[in-house]
Design a protein around this motif. Structure first.
Motif, PDB file in Angstrom:
ATOM      1  N   PRO A  45       0.735  -1.307   0.013  1.00 21.39           N
ATOM      2  CA  PRO A  45       0.053  -0.117  -0.072  1.00 21.39           C
ATOM      3  C   PRO A  45       0.877   1.375   0.070  1.00 21.39           C
ATOM      4  O   PRO A  45       0.572   2.320  -0.589  1.00 21.39           O
ATOM      5  CB  PRO A  45      -0.802  -0.337   1.324  1.00 21.39           C
ATOM      6  CG  PRO A  45      -0.126  -1.176   2.186  1.00 21.39           C
ATOM      7  CD  PRO A  45       0.569  -2.151   1.026  1.00 21.39           C
ATOM      8  N   ALA A  46       2.115   1.118   0.566  1.00 25.73           N
ATOM      9  CA  ALA A  46       2.633   2.526   0.722  1.00 25.73           C
ATOM     10  C   ALA A  46       3.477   2.569  -0.859  1.00 25.73           C
ATOM     11  O   ALA A  46       3.371   3.742  -1.039  1.00 25.73           O
ATOM     12  CB  ALA A  46       4.127   2.167   1.797  1.00 25.73           C
ATOM     13  N   ALA A  47       3.844   1.586  -1.324  1.00 29.33           N
ATOM     14  CA  ALA A  47       4.569   2.076  -2.766  1.00 29.33           C
ATOM     15  C   ALA A  47       3.340   2.298  -3.539  1.00 29.33           C
ATOM     16  O   ALA A  47       3.786   3.288  -4.319  1.00 29.33           O
ATOM     17  CB  ALA A  47       5.017   0.481  -3.217  1.00 29.33           C
ATOM     18  N   LEU A  48       2.137   1.985  -3.630  1.00 31.59           N
ATOM     19  CA  LEU A  48       0.940   2.194  -4.345  1.00 31.59           C
ATOM     20  C   LEU A  48       0.833   3.782  -4.500  1.00 31.59           C
ATOM     21  O   LEU A  48       0.622   4.601  -5.081  1.00 31.59           O
ATOM     22  CB  LEU A  48      -0.151   1.249  -4.463  1.00 31.59           C
ATOM     23  CG  LEU A  48       0.086   0.064  -4.918  1.00 31.59           C
ATOM     24  CD1 LEU A  48      -1.136  -0.830  -4.565  1.00 31.59           C
ATOM     25  CD2 LEU A  48       0.169   0.251  -6.369  1.00 31.59           C
ATOM     26  N   THR A  49       0.675   4.145  -2.829  1.00 30.89           N
ATOM     27  CA  THR A  49       0.260   5.365  -2.628  1.00 30.89           C
ATOM     28  C   THR A  49       1.348   6.503  -3.145  1.00 30.89           C
ATOM     29  O   THR A  49       0.971   7.432  -3.636  1.00 30.89           O
ATOM     30  CB  THR A  49       0.219   5.683  -0.828  1.00 30.89           C
ATOM     31  OG1 THR A  49      -0.720   4.932  -0.764  1.00 30.89           O
ATOM     32  CG2 THR A  49      -0.151   7.042  -0.631  1.00 30.89           C
ATOM     33  N   LEU A  50       2.736   6.249  -2.978  1.00 35.82           N
ATOM     34  CA  LEU A  50       3.957   6.944  -3.443  1.00 35.82           C
ATOM     35  C   LEU A  50       3.658   6.975  -5.007  1.00 35.82           C
ATOM     36  O   LEU A  50       3.886   8.016  -5.430  1.00 35.82           O
ATOM     37  CB  LEU A  50       4.959   6.460  -2.827  1.00 35.82           C
ATOM     38  CG  LEU A  50       5.501   6.441  -1.427  1.00 35.82           C
ATOM     39  CD1 LEU A  50       6.733   5.928  -1.047  1.00 35.82           C
ATOM     40  CD2 LEU A  50       5.142   7.971  -1.007  1.00 35.82           C
ATOM     41  N   ASN A  51       3.500   6.129  -5.460  1.00 30.79           N
ATOM     42  CA  ASN A  51       3.171   5.895  -7.024  1.00 30.79           C
ATOM     43  C   ASN A  51       2.229   6.874  -7.396  1.00 30.79           C
ATOM     44  O   ASN A  51       2.694   7.372  -8.532  1.00 30.79           O
ATOM     45  CB  ASN A  51       2.913   4.538  -7.490  1.00 30.79           C
ATOM     46  CG  ASN A  51       3.929   3.917  -8.377  1.00 30.79           C
ATOM     47  OD1 ASN A  51       5.266   4.127  -8.318  1.00 30.79           O
ATOM     48  ND2 ASN A  51       3.579   2.925  -9.281  1.00 30.79           N
ATOM     49  N   GLY A  88      -4.880  -6.074  -7.004  1.00 27.03           N
ATOM     50  CA  GLY A  88      -4.652  -5.505  -5.674  1.00 27.03           C
ATOM     51  C   GLY A  88      -5.263  -6.045  -4.639  1.00 27.03           C
ATOM     52  O   GLY A  88      -5.039  -5.952  -3.577  1.00 27.03           O
ATOM     53  N   ARG A  89      -6.796  -6.656  -4.891  1.00 25.23           N
ATOM     54  CA  ARG A  89      -7.386  -7.519  -3.996  1.00 25.23           C
ATOM     55  C   ARG A  89      -6.710  -8.860  -3.600  1.00 25.23           C
ATOM     56  O   ARG A  89      -6.786  -9.184  -2.606  1.00 25.23           O
ATOM     57  CB  ARG A  89      -8.629  -7.755  -4.664  1.00 25.23           C
ATOM     58  CG  ARG A  89      -9.703  -6.640  -4.694  1.00 25.23           C
ATOM     59  CD  ARG A  89     -11.012  -6.989  -5.371  1.00 25.23           C
ATOM     60  NE  ARG A  89     -11.495  -8.028  -4.453  1.00 25.23           N
ATOM     61  CZ  ARG A  89     -12.377  -8.049  -3.548  1.00 25.23           C
ATOM     62  NH1 ARG A  89     -12.745  -6.551  -3.130  1.00 25.23           N
ATOM     63  NH2 ARG A  89     -12.784  -9.056  -2.676  1.00 25.23           N
ATOM     64  N   LEU A  90      -5.865  -9.014  -4.388  1.00 21.70           N
ATOM     65  CA  LEU A  90      -5.334 -10.527  -4.097  1.00 21.70           C
ATOM     66  C   LEU A  90      -4.094 -10.257  -3.247  1.00 21.70           C
ATOM     67  O   LEU A  90      -2.936  -9.642  -3.590  1.00 21.70           O
ATOM     68  CB  LEU A  90      -4.648 -11.353  -5.324  1.00 21.70           C
ATOM     69  CG  LEU A  90      -5.741 -11.720  -6.325  1.00 21.70           C
ATOM     70  CD1 LEU A  90      -4.885 -12.205  -7.564  1.00 21.70           C
ATOM     71  CD2 LEU A  90      -6.616 -12.554  -5.629  1.00 21.70           C
ATOM     72  N   GLN A  91      -3.939 -10.787  -1.999  1.00 23.27           N
ATOM     73  CA  GLN A  91      -3.031 -10.461  -1.123  1.00 23.27           C
ATOM     74  C   GLN A  91      -1.970 -11.990  -0.941  1.00 23.27           C
ATOM     75  O   GLN A  91      -2.519 -12.831  -0.605  1.00 23.27           O
ATOM     76  CB  GLN A  91      -3.525 -10.394   0.442  1.00 23.27           C
ATOM     77  CG  GLN A  91      -3.936  -9.124   0.507  1.00 23.27           C
ATOM     78  CD  GLN A  91      -3.072  -7.924   0.726  1.00 23.27           C
ATOM     79  OE1 GLN A  91      -2.204  -7.839  -0.043  1.00 23.27           O
ATOM     80  NE2 GLN A  91      -3.234  -7.099   1.738  1.00 23.27           N
ATOM     81  N   LEU A 184      -4.588   0.272  -5.685  1.00 20.92           N
ATOM     82  CA  LEU A 184      -4.836   0.615  -4.301  1.00 20.92           C
ATOM     83  C   LEU A 184      -6.414   0.535  -3.877  1.00 20.92           C
ATOM     84  O   LEU A 184      -6.583   0.136  -2.904  1.00 20.92           O
ATOM     85  CB  LEU A 184      -4.523   2.164  -4.135  1.00 20.92           C
ATOM     86  CG  LEU A 184      -4.516   2.771  -2.718  1.00 20.92           C
ATOM     87  CD1 LEU A 184      -3.616   2.026  -1.926  1.00 20.92           C
ATOM     88  CD2 LEU A 184      -3.996   3.922  -2.745  1.00 20.92           C
ATOM     89  N   PHE A 185      -7.466   0.779  -5.062  1.00 18.64           N
ATOM     90  CA  PHE A 185      -8.731   0.646  -4.585  1.00 18.64           C
ATOM     91  C   PHE A 185      -8.896  -0.794  -4.367  1.00 18.64           C
ATOM     92  O   PHE A 185      -9.439  -1.219  -3.556  1.00 18.64           O
ATOM     93  CB  PHE A 185      -9.548   1.236  -5.637  1.00 18.64           C
ATOM     94  CG  PHE A 185      -9.740   2.722  -5.635  1.00 18.64           C
ATOM     95  CD1 PHE A 185     -10.298   3.422  -4.511  1.00 18.64           C
ATOM     96  CD2 PHE A 185      -9.661   3.473  -6.927  1.00 18.64           C
ATOM     97  CE1 PHE A 185     -10.344   4.899  -4.552  1.00 18.64           C
ATOM     98  CE2 PHE A 185      -9.839   4.711  -6.975  1.00 18.64           C
ATOM     99  CZ  PHE A 185     -10.034   5.444  -5.707  1.00 18.64           C
ATOM    100  N   SER A 189     -10.089  -2.734  -0.120  1.00 20.99           N
ATOM    101  CA  SER A 189     -11.133  -3.676   0.232  1.00 20.99           C
ATOM    102  C   SER A 189     -10.547  -5.010   1.065  1.00 20.99           C
ATOM    103  O   SER A 189     -11.508  -5.519   1.479  1.00 20.99           O
ATOM    104  CB  SER A 189     -11.947  -4.472  -1.195  1.00 20.99           C
ATOM    105  OG  SER A 189     -10.931  -5.147  -1.880  1.00 20.99           O
ATOM    106  N   THR A 190      -9.564  -4.649   1.432  1.00 22.58           N
ATOM    107  CA  THR A 190      -8.928  -5.777   2.068  1.00 22.58           C
ATOM    108  C   THR A 190      -8.518  -5.024   3.353  1.00 22.58           C
ATOM    109  O   THR A 190      -8.499  -3.858   3.594  1.00 22.58           O
ATOM    110  CB  THR A 190      -7.925  -6.566   1.622  1.00 22.58           C
ATOM    111  OG1 THR A 190      -6.686  -5.720   1.351  1.00 22.58           O
ATOM    112  CG2 THR A 190      -8.410  -7.197   0.305  1.00 22.58           C
ATOM    113  N   ASN A 191      -7.634  -5.737   4.437  1.00 18.74           N
ATOM    114  CA  ASN A 191      -7.260  -5.219   5.561  1.00 18.74           C
ATOM    115  C   ASN A 191      -5.860  -4.563   5.236  1.00 18.74           C
ATOM    116  O   ASN A 191      -4.894  -5.579   4.962  1.00 18.74           O
ATOM    117  CB  ASN A 191      -7.070  -6.336   6.689  1.00 18.74           C
ATOM    118  CG  ASN A 191      -8.664  -6.510   7.250  1.00 18.74           C
ATOM    119  OD1 ASN A 191      -9.471  -5.653   7.303  1.00 18.74           O
ATOM    120  ND2 ASN A 191      -8.799  -7.674   7.772  1.00 18.74           N
TER     121      ASN A 191
END
Length: 243
Positions: A45-51, A88-91, A184-185, A189-191
Motif C-alpha cells: 500500500p505504501a508503494a502504490l500511494t507514493l506511486n 490489488g485485491r489479491l494478497q 490501491l482501490f 477492500s482488504t485489511n
C-alpha cells in the motif's frame, strides 16, 4: 534514526530518477523498504500511494510537454485498470510475495541500465488487440506486486517499436497512475496497514517526483547515479529472494 532519515532520502532519490523517465518509482520504493526490513503488508500500500503521487506530477508534466498519445494509451489502459484492481485485491502470502518482488527488483535494475536503440522518427503502431492484452497482463502484475507497471511497459513499447522514447515516457506516467489507483482501490477492500511515517515519505516522493518530472524532458539522469540505484535494487532483490 537511520530509518527516519535514510528511507525518506532513498524515496526522494528514487522518485526523482524514475520521474525523469516518466515512471513513478515503485520498484525503487519497494527496494528501499526491503532494505529497511518493512513487512510486505506495509510495502504494497505504501508503494502504490507514493506511486500515485509521483505519477500524477509526471502525467501533468509530460502531457504539457506534448509527449502523451491517447491512441496508444487507451488500448493499454482498457483492461489494465480492472486487472490491476483484481491484482490489488489479491494478497499473496509472504513466501510468494517476497520472491516475486525480488525478481521484479532485479528486473528493474536491468531496466535502469538498459540503453535501448530507438528511432526518434516514425514508429509502427501495435495492433489494438496486442496493446489491450499487454495492458491486461501488466495491470495484473502491477496490482499483485504494488508497482505501477512502467518498468514492464516501456521496454515493451520500445522493443516492439510501438513508441519513441519520449512517447514511451509520456504514456507510461498516466498508465502507472491509473494502474496504481485501481490497485490501491482493490487493496483497500482488504485489511491494509500504512506505515506511521507515510506522510514524511509522501513529502519526499512529491519533492523528488516534481524535480525529476520537471527536468525529465531536458536532461538525463547521471549514468553513475543510475548504476548506484541499480545496485541497490539488486541488493534488495537478492535480500527478498533469500529471506
Amino acid at each position: 534514526m537511520l530509518l527516519e532519515i535514510g528511507l525518506p532520502t532513498l524515496i526522494f532519490i528514487a522518485a526523482a530518477l524514475y520521474a525523469a523517465v516518466g515512471h513513478a518509482g515503485a520498484s525503487g520504493y519497494l527496494a528501499a523498504m526491503a532494505l529497511f526490513g518493512l513487512a510486505p503488508t506495509e510495502m504494497k500500500p505504501a508503494a502504490l500511494t507514493l506511486n500515485i503521487l509521483v505519477a500524477s506530477i509526471a502525467t501533468v508534466k509530460y502531457i504539457r510537454a506534448g509527449f502523451f498519445s491517447w491512441t496508444l494509451f487507451w488500448p493499454l489502459a482498457l483492461l489494465a485498470i480492472p486487472a490491476a484492481f483484481v491484482g490489488g485485491r489479491l494478497q499473496l502470502p509472504s513466501h510468494y510475495y517476497k520472491p516475486l518482488i525480488g525478481i521484479v527488483l532485479i528486473y528493474a535494475a536491468w531496466r535502469l541500465l538498459w540503453k535501448p536503440q530507438v528511432s526518434t522518427e516514425t514508429v509502427r503502431r501495435g495492433r489494438q488487440v496486442y496493446l489491450i492484452f499487454a495492458g491486461a497482463c501488466i495491470g495484473l502484475m502491477s496490482g499483485l506486486t504494488g508497482v505501477g507497471g512502467g518498468i514492464f511497459l516501456s521496454p515493451l513499447l520500445l522493443f516492439a517499436g510501438w513508441a519513441t522514447a519520449r512517447e514511451s515516457s509520456g504514456v507510461a506516467a498516466p498508465f502507472i497512475l491509473v494502474n496504481s489507483l485501481a490497485a490501491l482501490f482493490g487493496l483497500m477492500s482488504t485489511n491494509i496497514t500504512f506505515p506511521d511515517a507515510m506522510p514524511v515519505w509522501a513529502v519526499a516522493a512529491v519533492a523528488g517526483g516534481y524535480l525529476g518530472a520537471d527536468y525529465g524532458s531536458k536532461r538525463l539522469a547521471s549514468p553513475a547515479i543510475l548504476s548506484l540505484l541499480a545496485c541497490a535494487l539488486i541488493i534488495a532483490g537478492i535480500k527478498m529472494l533469500l529471506t
